[in-house]
Structure formats: structure tokens, C-alpha cells
Design an enzyme around this catalytic site. Structure first.
Site, PDB file in Angstrom:
ATOM      1  N   SER A  23     -27.347  52.024  20.621  1.00 36.55           N
ATOM      2  CA  SER A  23     -27.282  51.944  19.144  1.00 36.55           C
ATOM      3  C   SER A  23     -28.591  53.218  18.628  1.00 36.55           C
ATOM      4  O   SER A  23     -28.571  53.791  18.232  1.00 36.55           O
ATOM      5  CB  SER A  23     -26.541  51.084  18.540  1.00 36.55           C
ATOM      6  OG  SER A  23     -25.481  50.728  18.797  1.00 36.55           O
ATOM      7  N   THR A  68     -22.771  43.413  16.222  1.00 36.73           N
ATOM      8  CA  THR A  68     -22.157  43.033  17.553  1.00 36.73           C
ATOM      9  C   THR A  68     -22.121  41.915  18.492  1.00 36.73           C
ATOM     10  O   THR A  68     -22.605  40.696  17.457  1.00 36.73           O
ATOM     11  CB  THR A  68     -23.390  44.299  18.465  1.00 36.73           C
ATOM     12  OG1 THR A  68     -22.782  44.035  20.344  1.00 36.73           O
ATOM     13  CG2 THR A  68     -24.820  43.702  18.920  1.00 36.73           C
ATOM     14  N   LYS A  72     -19.251  39.998  15.158  1.00 31.79           N
ATOM     15  CA  LYS A  72     -18.045  40.701  15.029  1.00 31.79           C
ATOM     16  C   LYS A  72     -17.198  39.826  14.551  1.00 31.79           C
ATOM     17  O   LYS A  72     -16.149  40.806  13.094  1.00 31.79           O
ATOM     18  CB  LYS A  72     -17.683  41.630  16.397  1.00 31.79           C
ATOM     19  CG  LYS A  72     -18.404  42.397  16.881  1.00 31.79           C
ATOM     20  CD  LYS A  72     -17.378  43.854  18.032  1.00 31.79           C
ATOM     21  CE  LYS A  72     -18.810  44.483  18.633  1.00 31.79           C
ATOM     22  NZ  LYS A  72     -17.872  45.239  18.981  1.00 31.79           N
ATOM     23  N   ASP A 108     -14.803  50.603  16.798  1.00 32.15           N
ATOM     24  CA  ASP A 108     -14.242  50.444  18.212  1.00 32.15           C
ATOM     25  C   ASP A 108     -13.253  51.382  18.588  1.00 32.15           C
ATOM     26  O   ASP A 108     -12.906  51.892  20.007  1.00 32.15           O
ATOM     27  CB  ASP A 108     -14.619  49.128  18.929  1.00 32.15           C
ATOM     28  CG  ASP A 108     -16.221  48.494  19.528  1.00 32.15           C
ATOM     29  OD1 ASP A 108     -17.220  49.081  19.297  1.00 32.15           O
ATOM     30  OD2 ASP A 108     -16.139  46.724  19.166  1.00 32.15           O
ATOM     31  N   ALA A 133      -6.548  41.055  27.823  1.00 37.51           N
ATOM     32  CA  ALA A 133      -6.148  40.468  25.652  1.00 37.51           C
ATOM     33  C   ALA A 133      -7.065  40.059  25.641  1.00 37.51           C
ATOM     34  O   ALA A 133      -7.679  38.975  24.209  1.00 37.51           O
ATOM     35  CB  ALA A 133      -5.342  39.060  26.527  1.00 37.51           C
ATOM     36  N   VAL A 159      -1.999  34.197  29.476  1.00 36.52           N
ATOM     37  CA  VAL A 159      -1.096  35.215  29.039  1.00 36.52           C
ATOM     38  C   VAL A 159      -0.789  34.474  27.441  1.00 36.52           C
ATOM     39  O   VAL A 159      -0.823  35.765  26.911  1.00 36.52           O
ATOM     40  CB  VAL A 159       0.454  34.314  30.074  1.00 36.52           C
ATOM     41  CG1 VAL A 159       0.849  33.213  29.648  1.00 36.52           C
ATOM     42  CG2 VAL A 159       1.334  35.622  29.731  1.00 36.52           C
ATOM     43  N   THR A 200     -10.390  44.690  30.698  1.00 45.21           N
ATOM     44  CA  THR A 200     -11.027  43.003  30.372  1.00 45.21           C
ATOM     45  C   THR A 200     -12.919  43.598  31.447  1.00 45.21           C
ATOM     46  O   THR A 200     -13.302  44.703  31.544  1.00 45.21           O
ATOM     47  CB  THR A 200     -10.625  42.551  32.182  1.00 45.21           C
ATOM     48  OG1 THR A 200     -10.720  43.492  33.192  1.00 45.21           O
ATOM     49  CG2 THR A 200      -8.781  42.733  31.486  1.00 45.21           C
ATOM     50  N   TYR A 229     -18.264  51.308  31.368  1.00 44.19           N
ATOM     51  CA  TYR A 229     -19.254  52.423  31.595  1.00 44.19           C
ATOM     52  C   TYR A 229     -20.063  52.548  32.078  1.00 44.19           C
ATOM     53  O   TYR A 229     -20.944  53.871  32.251  1.00 44.19           O
ATOM     54  CB  TYR A 229     -19.785  53.418  30.287  1.00 44.19           C
ATOM     55  CG  TYR A 229     -20.172  52.817  29.412  1.00 44.19           C
ATOM     56  CD1 TYR A 229     -21.949  52.156  29.330  1.00 44.19           C
ATOM     57  CD2 TYR A 229     -19.241  52.324  28.064  1.00 44.19           C
ATOM     58  CE1 TYR A 229     -22.510  51.614  28.694  1.00 44.19           C
ATOM     59  CE2 TYR A 229     -20.461  51.382  27.385  1.00 44.19           C
ATOM     60  CZ  TYR A 229     -22.367  51.158  27.739  1.00 44.19           C
ATOM     61  OH  TYR A 229     -22.860  50.326  26.919  1.00 44.19           O
ATOM     62  N   GLY A 250     -15.430  54.283  29.669  1.00 49.70           N
ATOM     63  CA  GLY A 250     -15.778  54.283  27.794  1.00 49.70           C
ATOM     64  C   GLY A 250     -16.444  55.013  27.495  1.00 49.70           C
ATOM     65  O   GLY A 250     -17.204  54.257  26.127  1.00 49.70           O
TER      66      GLY A 250
HETATM   67  P1  NAP Z   1     -14.038  39.391  25.280  1.00 49.15           P
HETATM   68  O1  NAP Z   1     -12.934  39.202  24.321  1.00 49.15           O
HETATM   69  O2  NAP Z   1     -14.714  38.228  26.229  1.00 49.15           O
HETATM   70  O3  NAP Z   1     -12.716  39.802  27.061  1.00 49.15           O
HETATM   71  C1  NAP Z   1     -13.078  39.519  28.530  1.00 49.15           C
HETATM   72  C2  NAP Z   1     -10.985  39.616  28.790  1.00 49.15           C
HETATM   73  O4  NAP Z   1     -11.522  39.978  30.443  1.00 49.15           O
HETATM   74  C3  NAP Z   1     -10.285  38.823  28.591  1.00 49.15           C
HETATM   75  O5  NAP Z   1      -8.641  39.823  29.145  1.00 49.15           O
HETATM   76  C4  NAP Z   1     -10.259  37.892  29.824  1.00 49.15           C
HETATM   77  O6  NAP Z   1      -9.357  37.178  30.705  1.00 49.15           O
HETATM   78  C5  NAP Z   1     -10.794  39.575  31.039  1.00 49.15           C
HETATM   79  N1  NAP Z   1     -11.594  38.093  32.586  1.00 49.15           N
HETATM   80  C6  NAP Z   1     -12.760  38.020  31.664  1.00 49.15           C
HETATM   81  N2  NAP Z   1     -13.247  37.443  33.540  1.00 49.15           N
HETATM   82  C7  NAP Z   1     -11.779  37.344  34.276  1.00 49.15           C
HETATM   83  C8  NAP Z   1     -10.936  36.856  35.603  1.00 49.15           C
HETATM   84  N3  NAP Z   1     -12.456  36.022  36.531  1.00 49.15           N
HETATM   85  N4  NAP Z   1     -10.372  37.493  35.746  1.00 49.15           N
HETATM   86  C9  NAP Z   1      -9.318  38.043  34.462  1.00 49.15           C
HETATM   87  N5  NAP Z   1     -10.033  38.340  33.515  1.00 49.15           N
HETATM   88  C10 NAP Z   1     -10.875  38.273  33.225  1.00 49.15           C
HETATM   89  O7  NAP Z   1     -14.440  40.870  25.818  1.00 49.15           O
HETATM   90  P2  NAP Z   1     -14.254  41.823  25.121  1.00 49.15           P
HETATM   91  O8  NAP Z   1     -15.084  41.805  24.186  1.00 49.15           O
HETATM   92  O9  NAP Z   1     -12.753  42.242  24.979  1.00 49.15           O
HETATM   93  O10 NAP Z   1     -14.745  43.040  26.550  1.00 49.15           O
HETATM   94  C11 NAP Z   1     -14.329  43.364  27.465  1.00 49.15           C
HETATM   95  C12 NAP Z   1     -15.291  44.610  28.055  1.00 49.15           C
HETATM   96  O11 NAP Z   1     -14.666  45.924  27.008  1.00 49.15           O
HETATM   97  C13 NAP Z   1     -16.249  44.506  28.367  1.00 49.15           C
HETATM   98  O12 NAP Z   1     -16.704  44.472  29.327  1.00 49.15           O
HETATM   99  C14 NAP Z   1     -17.130  45.511  27.545  1.00 49.15           C
HETATM  100  O13 NAP Z   1     -18.773  45.398  27.776  1.00 49.15           O
HETATM  101  C15 NAP Z   1     -16.782  46.458  26.876  1.00 49.15           C
HETATM  102  N6  NAP Z   1     -16.096  47.219  25.835  1.00 49.15           N
HETATM  103  C16 NAP Z   1     -16.793  48.416  25.906  1.00 49.15           C
HETATM  104  C17 NAP Z   1     -16.647  49.377  24.894  1.00 49.15           C
HETATM  105  C18 NAP Z   1     -17.416  50.836  24.942  1.00 49.15           C
HETATM  106  O14 NAP Z   1     -17.748  51.109  23.584  1.00 49.15           O
HETATM  107  N7  NAP Z   1     -16.377  51.222  25.580  1.00 49.15           N
HETATM  108  C19 NAP Z   1     -16.385  48.464  23.356  1.00 49.15           C
HETATM  109  C20 NAP Z   1     -16.677  46.773  23.788  1.00 49.15           C
HETATM  110  C21 NAP Z   1     -15.852  46.351  25.088  1.00 49.15           C
HETATM  111  P3  NAP Z   1      -8.975  35.999  29.637  1.00 49.15           P
HETATM  112  O15 NAP Z   1      -8.100  35.806  28.276  1.00 49.15           O
HETATM  113  O16 NAP Z   1      -7.793  34.792  30.651  1.00 49.15           O
HETATM  114  O17 NAP Z   1     -10.117  35.024  30.153  1.00 49.15           O
END
Ligand code: NAP
Length: 456
Positions: A23, A68, A72, A108, A133, A159, A200, A229, A250
Site C-alpha cells: 500500500s 488490513t 477488517k 477490495d 467462502a 459448506v 481461496t 497475484y 488479482g
Molecule cells: P480466508 O477468509 O482465510 O478464507 C480462506 C478460504 O480458503 C476459505 O474458503 C477456506 O476454506 C479456503 N481454504 C484454505 N485452506 C484450504 C484447504 N487446505 N483446502 C480447501 N480450502 C481451503 O481468506 P481471504 O481473506 O478470503 O483470502 C483468500 C485469498 O484471497 C488470499 O490468498 C488472499 O491473499 C487473497 N486476496 C487477494 C486480494 C487482492 O487484492 N488481490 C484481496 C483480498 C484477498 P474453509 O472455509 O473450508 O476453511
């Protein structure tokens, strides 16, 4: 260097950890380009100090903040207002100063929408699959609902979390559009094409896993957007592309969430040309590519291999990639098709690598930076290191080497001097840093590069 004076306004990031955030780079670059007297700094903030941090920031007249991990959600308690997106998603990442406190936004979601629109993808009346999710998936679901997707399938390992999002968003928008399922429920979907968001954390560098490995799934993908990304091309994207789908990462989501926050803080609109300049910087910074340039015999390949081992990065040599593609050695390509033909091959290879490459050390052909367009690509591809070697050392190292097409014929020493004189300014212009290599060991050169790279 930014000039700080009595009128400088402060922007910042609340989080823990904040040390690796992009940032400050995004916002300070915007201030620099737009000539706005603002400075953006990260604040490592603990959960228990969050309320005091928000109140203190307001009292200190801080213009705007980002939030962050892990703040959040909790930070919403300390705000005077929250926009609809932030409220529905249950998370904000941007705080905008108002007369009676900060108002929270979820940029976001808005950033991802701007990315999607930048690729001319229309979500309205489309069938969409969201994998995951977590917090990010909630923002993706809100965006798709707001854009009037026809139907949204949220697939997740757990789920119940997908069901929670479906119920919440269906209720919030007053329509029954989202269905929840397991990661295997794609098998029951109608066999047609979908826009798919991978949200995910599976596939994040250094892991190259993919959330759904089955090739059949990718037959359903029309456009795949992975919000990860790093790596620049995830395994999910590779599988989408292999199945003939378009695929994006991303990084633009990251760019635009920052730009939208900046627009909210300053009540301005940032045009695509400026966004493009910030994106170039972001590309360079996030892709973790180290590019070695310099005259033949300066040690690009040897140093490159050592660096790649130290970082656990891949190593590639552009000449070797060309040889593999052309099915003949560089010397033969020069002999049979000429230098111009070879330079065109270099540009083609570089353009292709630029689409996908990250976490790689790249050794480039000595003449590759001569073309303007190649220098431009190198600059967005990664951190460019010029290995500067003295002519005498090159002459010693290349004595008797018959594989260098430009040094064949009479008087190669004179040719080396001539070529070096012509190329040195080009290398200097192209390199982010210059390392003098004459008389140094490979380890010493690698160490100097590592020191400079870590500072960059
Ligand atoms: P989060 O709330 O921790 O959610 C993680 C997700 O990944 C959940 O759906 C989780 O499933 C799944 N997951 C994790 N380990 C798993 C495994 N071993 N097998 C199957 N599913 C698994 O994280 P988040 O904040 O949503 O972020 C997700 C990703 O998005 C991150 O990598 C982050 O870096 C990226 N992101 C990118 C941006 C951008 O600006 N490009 C912005 C925000 C986030 P369960 O629910 O079953 O645990």
C-alpha cells in the site's frame, strides 16, 4: 524523495503485520504523480489498541486509513458510518475522514469490480461460480449480486460457510440467486460455460496447489479470475488457459482497491494512464523476478543459477528458451537467418514470458536490451541488474569461444571494445542497479545483488 512540510497530510495502514504491504508504494506513487502533498505510512496496530488507534488518528487529523488483517471486521465498531458494501460484506478496508469520525468502505470489492470491468467482463445476467467462502469470497459474492448475476454457485470445503454467505446475500438483496455447495458440487452443474472466481488461499506462492485439480471442472470455465497475484500465473490460471479459457490474476484488484481508496480520500478521479504507471511499479515489485543483463561473458548465467538456488526461484536463460523453441543453437540462427531475425525471436520470447513469469531469475542475451520495446518489457517484468564487466576480463573469459556469433571473424578484441562502447549506455539506462563484476567471485557478486534487491 517526498518533501514534507507544514501542509503535508497523513494517510496510513492499520494492521498486524504490515511490514510486507504494497500500500505505501501505491499511495505514495499516486501522490508523487499527482503532486498531492500526502504521505502514506504503515502502522503496526494490535487488536487491543485498535479503538485508541482509530480515535487517535482522527485527533491527529489523519486524512484516511486502510485496515488490513486482522482488523477488517472489528474496526467497524469504531466508525461513524459504513457504506452498503462494507456493511453487507461485514468488512471494511478503507476509512474516509468525515466531520464526526471515519466512514468505512470495502474497496477490495470495488477494486475487483474495476479489474473485471478493465477486462470488459460483464457480470450482469451471467452464471458465476465462486470457489471459497472466506472474507474475500464474501466481497466477490456481494459484487456479483450487485452486478445482477443470474445465478451464483459458491463452492467451499466447509459448506456451512458457503451456506452462510448464500443466506446472508440472498436476504440482503432480497432475491434467491446464490446456491451453496461443496468443492465437488460442480459435477452437478449444468454443462455450460461460467465465469469463475478463485477466492481461496490455495495456490499462494510458494505452494503451487490448486483448489480443484480435476480437468473436467475447467471445461466449465469461460473466464477464470484468481484473486491471488503471487505467483503471477497460478496453477488455477494455467488450468483455465489450458482448457481454452481466459484467465486473470488479482494484481489489478490490489491496484484498484488502493486507487479507489485514494480517490475517496482526495475526492478525485484517477485516470487509466496514472493507474497504468502505478501498475507498472506494482508489477515490478510483486513478481519477484530478478533479471540479469550485461555484455556476453559478464557471468549472467553462473550468477543467475546461484541466485536462483539462494532464493528458491526458477532459473531461465532467454537464449536457451529461444534455442528450444527454434530447435537450433543461437549461432546457427544468426548464421542462417541473421541478427534482426534473432532479435525478433527475443522480443517474442520476452513478450510471452511477461504474461506469466514470477519468482524467477532470468539471464538475458547480451543484445536483448538493445530494442526499446524489450527494455520496456524488462522494466515491468522485474528488478533489472546490470552486471558491468571490463573489456579485458571479457577478452580473457571468451578467448577461443566459437559459440558467440558477433565475435567471429578477424580481431574479436576490437569487436568487443566496439560493442561494449555502444551497449554500455543501453545497459545503464535499463538496469535498476549496476554491479561491477570484474575481479569479484560469483559469491561476492550474488551477495551484492541480494543486498541491493532487498533494499529495492
Ligand atoms: P480466508 O477468509 O482465510 O478464507 C480462506 C478460504 O480458503 C476459505 O474458503 C477456506 O476454506 C479456503 N481454504 C484454505 N485452506 C484450504 C484447504 N487446505 N483446502 C480447501 N480450502 C481451503 O481468506 P481471504 O481473506 O478470503 O483470502 C483468500 C485469498 O484471497 C488470499 O490468498 C488472499 O491473499 C487473497 N486476496 C487477494 C486480494 C487482492 O487484492 N488481490 C484481496 C483480498 C484477498 P474453509 O472455509 O473450508 O476453511
Amino acid at each position: 524523495m517526498m518533501k514534507i512540510d507544514g501542509k503535508t497530510r497523513l494517510l496510513g495502514l492499520l494492521g498486524a503485520p504490515v511490514e510486507h504491504t504494497m500500500s505505501p508504494m501505491i499511495h505514495n506513487k499516486l501522490s508523487e504523480i499527482l503532486g498531492i502533498n500526502e504521505v502514506y505510512v504503515p502502522f503496526h496496530t494490535k487488536k487491543e489498541g485498535l479503538e485508541a488507534a482509530v480515535k487517535g488518528a482522527y485527533e491527529l487529523n489523519i486524512l484516511g486509513l486502510n485496515a488490513t488483517v486482522p482488523h477488517k471486521n472489528h474496526i467497524m465498531e469504531y466508525l461513524c458510518d459504513i457504506d452498503d458494501g462494507g456493511r453487507a460484506i461485514g468488512a471494511v478496508n478503507t476509512l474516509v475522514r468525515m466531520d464526526n469520525g471515519y466512514k468505512g468502505y470495502n474497496t477490495d470489492m470495488l477494486g475487483l469490480l474495476r479489474e473485471v470491468k478493465s477486462y470488459e467482463i460483464n457480470l450482469s445476467n451471467q452464471d458465476i461460480i465462486i470457489i471459497g467462502a472466506g472474507g474475500a469470497a464474501k466481497a466477490v459474492a456481494y459484487m456479483c449480486m450487485r452486478e445482477n448475476a443470474s445465478h451464483i454457485y459458491i463452492l467451499n470445503r466447509t459448506v456451512s460457510k458457503a451456506q452462510d454467505i448464500a443466506e446472508h446475500m440472498n436476504h440482503h438483496f432480497g432475491k434467491n440467486v446464490i446456491t451453496a455447495g461443496t468443492l465437488l458440487s460442480y459435477k452437478e452443474l449444468e454443462k455450460k460455460k461460467y465465469i469463475v472466481f478463485q477466492s481461496t488461499s490455495i495456490g499462494l506462492y510458494p505452494n503451487d496447489d490448486v483448489i480443484i485439480a480435476d480437468e473436467d471442472f475447467y471445461e466449465l470455465v469461460d473466464i477464470g479470475i484468481d484473486i491471488i497475484y503471487n505467483p503471477f500465473e497460478t496453477t488455477f490460471m494455467k488450468k483455465c488457459r489450458k482448457a481454452g479459457a481466459r484467465a486473470y490474476n488479482g494484481l489489478k484488484m490490489l491496484l484498484y482497491q488502493g486507487i479507489i481508496a485514494y480517490e475517496l480520500w482526495n475526492q478525485i478521479s484517477v485516470g487509466e494512464e496514472i493507474a497504468g504507471a502505478v501498475y507498472e511499479k506494482l508489477l515490478k515489485k510483486t513478481r519477484n523476478n530478478i533479471i540479469l543483463t550485461g555484455f556476453m561473458g559478464c557471468g549472467k548465467s553462473t550468477v543467475g543459477v546461484l541466485l536462483s538456488e539462494k532464493y528458491g526461484y526458477r532459473f531461465i536463460d532467454t537464449d536457451k528458451v529461444i534455442e528450444e523453441k527454434a530447435g537450433q543453437p543461437v549461432s546457427e540462427i544468426f548464421e542462417q537467418r541473421g541478427e534482426e531475425y534473432f532479435r525478433c525471436l527475443e522480443t517474442a520470447v520476452l513478450t510471452e514470458l511477461n504474461e506469466t513469469l514470477s519468482n524467477t531469475v532470468i539471464s538475458t542475451g547480451g543484445g536483448l536490451p538493445l530494442r526499446d520495446e524489450n527494455r520496456k518489457i524488462l522494466s515491468s517484468l522485474g528488478y533489472v541488474v546490470y552486471l558491468d564487466v571490463e573489456a579485458g576480463e571479457v577478452i580473457r573469459r571468451l578467448a577461443g569461444d566459437t559459440t558467440r556469433p558477433l565475435l567471429q571473424g578477424e580481431n574479436p578484441e576490437e569487436k568487443i571494445h566496439e560493442l561494449m562502447e555502444y551497449r554500455r549506455p543501453v545497459y545503464e539506462q535499463c538496469g535498476d542497479i549496476c554491479i561491477q563484476v570484474t575481479g569479484k567471485t560469483i559469491d561476492e557478486i550474488a551477495e551484492e545483488i541480494i543486498n541491493e534487491y532487498q533494499k529495492a
